[in-house]
Design a protein around this motif. Structure first.
Motif, PDB file in Angstrom:
ATOM      1  N   HIS A  93     -26.281 -14.451 -60.965  1.00  0.00           N
ATOM      2  CA  HIS A  93     -27.435 -13.564 -60.851  1.00  0.00           C
ATOM      3  C   HIS A  93     -28.414 -14.105 -59.807  1.00  0.00           C
ATOM      4  N   GLU A  94     -28.658 -15.390 -59.888  1.00  0.00           N
ATOM      5  CA  GLU A  94     -29.604 -16.006 -58.952  1.00  0.00           C
ATOM      6  C   GLU A  94     -29.158 -15.833 -57.504  1.00  0.00           C
ATOM      7  N   VAL A 129     -30.115 -10.061 -52.242  1.00  0.00           N
ATOM      8  CA  VAL A 129     -30.786  -8.764 -52.192  1.00  0.00           C
ATOM      9  C   VAL A 129     -32.193  -8.933 -51.625  1.00  0.00           C
ATOM     10  N   VAL A 159     -26.968 -13.585 -56.222  1.00  0.00           N
ATOM     11  CA  VAL A 159     -26.944 -12.188 -55.789  1.00  0.00           C
ATOM     12  C   VAL A 159     -28.376 -11.685 -55.579  1.00  0.00           C
ATOM     13  N   TYR A 160     -29.264 -12.091 -56.497  1.00  0.00           N
ATOM     14  CA  TYR A 160     -30.659 -11.668 -56.388  1.00  0.00           C
ATOM     15  C   TYR A 160     -31.281 -12.202 -55.089  1.00  0.00           C
ATOM     16  N   HIS A 201     -28.810   0.336 -72.366  1.00  0.00           N
ATOM     17  CA  HIS A 201     -28.316  -0.679 -73.303  1.00  0.00           C
ATOM     18  C   HIS A 201     -28.001  -0.070 -74.665  1.00  0.00           C
ATOM     19  N   CYS A 251     -31.266  -8.803 -79.362  1.00  0.00           N
ATOM     20  CA  CYS A 251     -30.983  -9.991 -78.556  1.00  0.00           C
ATOM     21  C   CYS A 251     -32.058 -11.046 -78.780  1.00  0.00           C
ATOM     22  N   PRO A 276     -33.043 -14.892 -62.200  1.00  0.00           N
ATOM     23  CA  PRO A 276     -34.109 -14.180 -61.503  1.00  0.00           C
ATOM     24  C   PRO A 276     -34.739 -13.098 -62.400  1.00  0.00           C
ATOM     25  N   TRP A 284     -34.984  -9.672 -62.741  1.00  0.00           N
ATOM     26  CA  TRP A 284     -34.435  -8.389 -62.296  1.00  0.00           C
ATOM     27  C   TRP A 284     -35.413  -7.252 -62.591  1.00  0.00           C
ATOM     28  N   CYS A 316     -23.210  -7.497 -70.423  1.00  0.00           N
ATOM     29  CA  CYS A 316     -24.008  -8.359 -71.306  1.00  0.00           C
ATOM     30  C   CYS A 316     -25.474  -7.959 -71.239  1.00  0.00           C
ATOM     31  N   ARG A 317     -25.998  -7.501 -72.389  1.00  0.00           N
ATOM     32  CA  ARG A 317     -27.374  -6.989 -72.390  1.00  0.00           C
ATOM     33  C   ARG A 317     -28.401  -8.101 -72.212  1.00  0.00           C
ATOM     34  N   SER A 318     -28.082  -9.274 -72.731  1.00  0.00           N
ATOM     35  CA  SER A 318     -29.081 -10.349 -72.647  1.00  0.00           C
ATOM     36  C   SER A 318     -28.855 -11.228 -71.424  1.00  0.00           C
ATOM     37  N   LYS A 319     -27.975 -10.796 -70.531  1.00  0.00           N
ATOM     38  CA  LYS A 319     -27.645 -11.561 -69.321  1.00  0.00           C
ATOM     39  C   LYS A 319     -27.288 -13.003 -69.669  1.00  0.00           C
ATOM     40  N   SER A 320     -26.426 -13.131 -70.658  1.00  0.00           N
ATOM     41  CA  SER A 320     -26.028 -14.473 -71.087  1.00  0.00           C
ATOM     42  C   SER A 320     -24.750 -14.934 -70.397  1.00  0.00           C
ATOM     43  N   ARG A 327     -32.785 -13.159 -76.550  1.00  0.00           N
ATOM     44  CA  ARG A 327     -33.536 -13.149 -75.304  1.00  0.00           C
ATOM     45  C   ARG A 327     -33.232 -11.839 -74.596  1.00  0.00           C
ATOM     46  N   CYS A 328     -34.278 -11.051 -74.411  1.00  0.00           N
ATOM     47  CA  CYS A 328     -34.099  -9.746 -73.779  1.00  0.00           C
ATOM     48  C   CYS A 328     -34.005  -9.914 -72.264  1.00  0.00           C
ATOM     49  N   THR A 329     -33.277  -9.012 -71.617  1.00  0.00           N
ATOM     50  CA  THR A 329     -33.159  -9.045 -70.162  1.00  0.00           C
ATOM     51  C   THR A 329     -34.516  -9.144 -69.476  1.00  0.00           C
TER      52      THR A 329
END
Lengths: 671, 269
Positions: free
Chosen positions: A653-654, A660, A656-657, B206, B174, B184, B186, A641-645, B176-178
């Motif tokens: 994500h939170e 790290v 795992v981040y 991408h 998108c 978080p 990234w 997912c490119r937009s991290k949706s 909303r872009c990454t």
């Protein structure tokens, strides 16, 4: 504010021998947010679990980290303990300081520091954990059993007898599998058919079992408790309801010289045939590749003689769709044939045969009616050489494993031969005799000592024909590798047991893993031998590895018990560690833009389209939605997912981040 | 050029479309062509088409403020046509959502009303890298990994993180872009070495298996980073390994999200 409890386990000495657990506990106590940190000898024991639950209550913990073994081992234990103490079980995390640390490192400061690092990451993660609720999915209480050999028959009967519906699919015209081809069985020498056919009849008569013979699985979709299977019923070319199995068609069929698969090519059968007299169901099929009518357009003799007009030349394959809750793979095995043994003249000399052919020859229902007559000229063979490990345990041939059943059936063959040809001389070339099993060693000793089978430890290098005899050249390694030459009348090769030719394609169809030899992989070689890595799909019999009858039956009953346990509840509780697609307030509704790359990437077809509509019914947006019943939480969609949706609950994500970052900011204050 | 203007007038007058997205003269001496949005037949005068008209106008199809204006006719270069198909494959454009006015170097205009006709038109085009592009890419690929790292380090050192490449790219749609995710975060916000590397690598990845090589990212870059090299490298990899070319069909599996047992590569088996 987070109130985290950390519990360090010694695991007896498994952890404490290399990790300074007291130091880890002291270090953990200093991590911001940690309000309780202790170590204990066996955290998984009752008193250990008690420590966790009382700390939750006394210190009002909002999260728990148990630093011990792999989560595969005891995560359920500690999550249950947390739940009992009133903490949402998904607020408990395992820090694996055993497999990931103490077991793989020497004792020392660095090892202890690594354990501290692991604990710190999990503390950082657990602070971001959210309470999750388990997912419930309904269970369809019908099992699909693929393969009607002894394993499939046993599994079907056991499941049916525990009160659940079974759909048994067999690709051949009759159930029975390889066991129905065998003459007698080791180590008791009781007749294979005599013990098998009652079971076959039981399958046919059990009201809980639906049998689809001459059928194959077309596709399987869905997930544990909720599979959808499409079964292709191949056209038998007759109406099964009308056919009485009288056999007149088979008698009258003018095409009779077709090599019979059931007789391992030694016997003949007509174009319309029942594989063997005890077949279940006892209904013939027309072999369209050989039938005169399909080849030349005329004949239809069977149609004319059929007293019930059951023949249907225009019958087409039929696809049946069924819903099942579990699948048992019992698709069996095959043996190596063909040009695999050019040095033994297999396929070249008619009197070099394989084990299955010998079984048919020795069988009372076989092409020779149980008489020992060699295929080339029908003479009774006076000297027979049996070669064990033909292909097996031979890395040069690409089969490094032991086929397991050959030692026993070779002893049996030699014995059966001796019982039928009293003056005959059986020789067995072997590498080692592997007779582990109840009464197995005794059986082999009996062959050697009572039936005079001559065992020669050595391998055969070559077989060739000379003056009507097969010259077997080998060596006796127990007599100083003395070269040997035996003039034999017949040679029987105990060829390697291999996976069925279609095993790989079928595994891909049902999404289970398999090894490099295309045998199906169990979930755990010791502790989960009948489960696959795909939930709801179980293994029985030789599709997993070569096995003898008792083992196959035992595993089939094991698989049936697993199915029965699965069906014992109306709903299946699943962990909520699944993907979720972002949802927001209007006007965005979701950061998902609906490109549906996730949909194409999902191996479980778990991603659906959801239309977001306004109050006027106008379509505002089409976005992705995860079906919680189908999602396995693999995370492929998250990565794409490119937009991290999309996020995975429990591995967001939170989270795992945070893990790290906790590793990178070692020693610094926590995020 | 007049054919194009007449076509625009006709479409707007008949209300077949509410708007024609085309090229107009930019302001200033030797200015490149810029996008114009013609909403009345009388405005069709300002439409031009010449060698300076390079921008991929399909980028506007994905802008919500443009979408609001109704059905559009789009003056489409070959890249723009491929973009439309790629957008359709990604469920962003539906059949009859727009009318493509395919233009070629001779100024010939072919109206393409359906995705199917666009597919047929694109199938006849040469979609390979040009000879010049190939030579440049080969020169780049010939660098060893260390030289390549250094090359990009120098190039990315100029990156301002203005995201013009993102704005110009028709496939960066998108909402909303990454890089805007901060829970978080990234990808770091500041334009330092690491942040620049991460942003540019992510942008290229991408687009893997999606980019149609229109080149607008590089044209938009105010500091002249040759971003097209990354894109072209990736699209030739995708072509070589999966026999897949993006923007050729309105219904296509995505190279990066599908597995086929007959893919040429066999590492996964």
């Amino acid at each position: 504010m987070a109130r985290i409890g950390v519990f360090i386990c010694h695991c007896g000495e498994n952890i404490s021998a290399t990790v300074d657990v007291a130091k880890v506990a002291a270090a953990a106590a200093k991590i911001p947010g940690v309000v309780h940190s202790v170590d204990y000898k066996y955290m998984c024991s009752d008193p250990g679990q008690q420590m966790v639950s009382s700390a939750i209550k006394e210190k009002n913990l909002t999260g728990v980290v148990v630093a011990a073994c792999s989560p595969r081992m005891h995560e359920p234990t500690f999550r249950r303990a947390c739940a009992e103490a009133g903490l949402n079980p998904f607020l408990c995390e395992m820090a694996n300081i055993r497999e990931h640390c103490s077991w793989v490192h020497e004792k020392g400061e660095a090892t202890t520091n690594k354990a501290i690092d692991i604990v710190r990451t999990l503390v950082a993660k657990v602070k971001k954990n959210k309470a999750l609720l388990p997912i419930k999915v309904p269970v369809t209480k019908t099992a699909l059993v693929l393969g009607g050999g002894i394993a499939g028959i046993q599994a079907s009967l056991d499941i049916a007898n525990s009160g659940h519906k079974v759909i048994l699919v067999e690709k051949e015209p009759s159930i029975g599998g390889h066991m129905s081809q065998l003459s007698e069985t080791f180590p008791t020498l009781d007749c294979s058919q005599c013990i098998l056919t009652p079971r076959m009849v039981e399958v046919a008569q059990n009201p809980n079992i639906t049998l689809y013979s001459y059928a194959e699985l077309e596709s399987l979709e869905g997930f544990i408790g909720n599979f959808k299977a499409r079964i292709r019923k191949k056209a038998r070319s007759l109406d099964e309801k009308l056919c009485t199995g009288c056999g007149l068609c088979c008698q009258k069929c003018p095409t009779k010289k077709i090599a019979s698969d059931f007789d391992a090519g030694l016997g003949m059968r007509p174009a319309i045939y029942v594989p063997f007299p005890q077949a279940v169901p006892n209904k013939p099929v027309i072999d369209r590749e050989h039938c005169t009518y399909y080849l030349k357009g005329k004949c239809r003799l069977c149609e004319k003689v059929c007293p019930t007009q059951a023949i249907r030349f225009d019958q087409a394959d039929e696809i049946v769709e069924v819903e099942v809750g579990a699948v048992v793979m019992a698709t069996g095995f095959d043996i190596k044939h063909g040009d695999f043994f050019p040095e033994y003249g297999y396929g070249n000399y008619r009197d070099v045969i394989d084990g299955l052919q010998f079984e048919r020859m020795a069988s009372a229902s076989g092409p020779t009616l149980g008489e020992m007559r060699r295929p080339s000229d029908g003479k009774v063979p006076e000297i027979v050489v049996f070669i064990a490990c033909a292909g097996s345990r031979d890395p040069a041939k690409g089969i490094e494993y032991c086929s397991k059943i050959c030692c026993m059936y070779t002893a049996k063959h030699a014995m059966l031969y001796r019982h039928k040809v009293h003056h005959g001389k059986p020789y067995v070339f072997y590498m080692d005799i592997r007779a582990g099993g109840k009464m197995y060693e005794e059986f082999v000793r009996r062959a050697i000592e009572e039936d005079g089978v001559q065992y020669i430890r050595g391998r055969v290098s070559r077989i060739y024909e000379r003056g009507g005899k097969l010259i077997v050249k080998g060596a006796d390694t127990l007599l100083g590798a003395r070269p040997m030459e035996i003039e034999a009348d017949m040679v029987v090769l105990a060829t390697a047991g291999v996976a069925n030719p279609g095993a790989e394609a079928l595994a891909q169809k049902v999404h289970i893993s398999y090894d490099s030899h295309h045998f199906y992989s169990e979930a755990h070689p010791k502790l989960r031998p009948v489960e696959t890595n795909t939930a709801g799909i179980f293994l029985a019999g030789a599709c997993q590895a070569p096995k003898d009858i008792p083992e196959s039956v035992a595993q089939a009953s094991g698989a049936a018990a697993k199915v029965a346990a699965l069906f014992s509840q109306d709903e299946l509780i699943r962990e909520p560690l699944i993907a979720v697609v972002d949802r927001q307030a209007p006007p965005l509704y979701s950061t998902c833009v609906g490109c549906f790359l996730c949909q194409t990437s999902c191996p479980y077809q778990a991603i659906e389209k959801e239309e977001i509509r306004g109050r006027d019914g106008q379509l505002i947006k089409t976005v992705a939605k995860v079906n919680p019943g189908l999602c396995q939480g693999c995370g492929t969609c998250v990565a794409l997912c490119r937009s991290k949706s999309i996020d995975i609950q429990g591995f967001s994500h939170e989270q795992v981040y945070a893990e790290v970052l906790a590793l990178l900011n070692r020693g610094e204050s926590d995020v | 050029m007049e054919t194009l203007r007449n076509k625009a007038r006709e479409l707007l007058a008949s209300k077949t479309v509410q708007m024609v997205i085309g090229y107009g003269r930019g302001s200033g001496e030797a200015a490149p062509a810029r996008a114009v949005f013609i909403r009345a037949a009388a405005e069709a005068e300002s439409l031009i088409f010449d060698a300076s008209c390079q921008q991929n106008l399909a980028v506007y199809l994905m802008k919500p403020e443009v979408r609001q204006l109704g059905k559009a006719a789009l003056v489409a270069t070959p890249s723009a046509l491929r973009t439309i198909l790629q957008l359709a494959a990604e469920n962003q454009v539906k059949d009859h959502d727009l009318l493509a006015l395919a233009v070629d170097a001779q100024g010939e205009v072919t109206p393409l009303a359906t995705l199917q006709t666009i597919e047929a038109h694109v199938a006849a085009l040469d979609c390979n890298l040009s000879a010049g592009e190939k030579t440049e890419l080969q020169k780049y690929v010939a660098l060893d990994p260390e030289q390549r790292r250094q090359f990009w380090q120098e190039e990315f050192a100029r990156c301002l993180k203005c995201y013009a490449c993102r704005g110009a790219c028709p496939l960066c749609y998108c909402s909303r872009c990454t890089v805007e995710c901060n829970q978080p975060q990234w990808i770091p916000v500041p334009a330092h070495d690491l942040g620049n590397l991460e942003w540019n690598v992510m942008r290229a990845m991408h687009l893997a298996g999606r980019c149609v090589n229109c080149g607008d990212c590089s044209r938009a870059c105010p500091v002249g980073i040759p971003l097209y090299l990354l894109n072209q490298r990736l699209l030739s990899e995708v072509l070589a390994n999966f026999n897949f070319r993006s923007g050729m069909a309105a219904k296509a599996d995505n190279a990066m999200s599908t597995f086929k047992p007959d893919d040429p590569e066999d590492f996964i088996r």
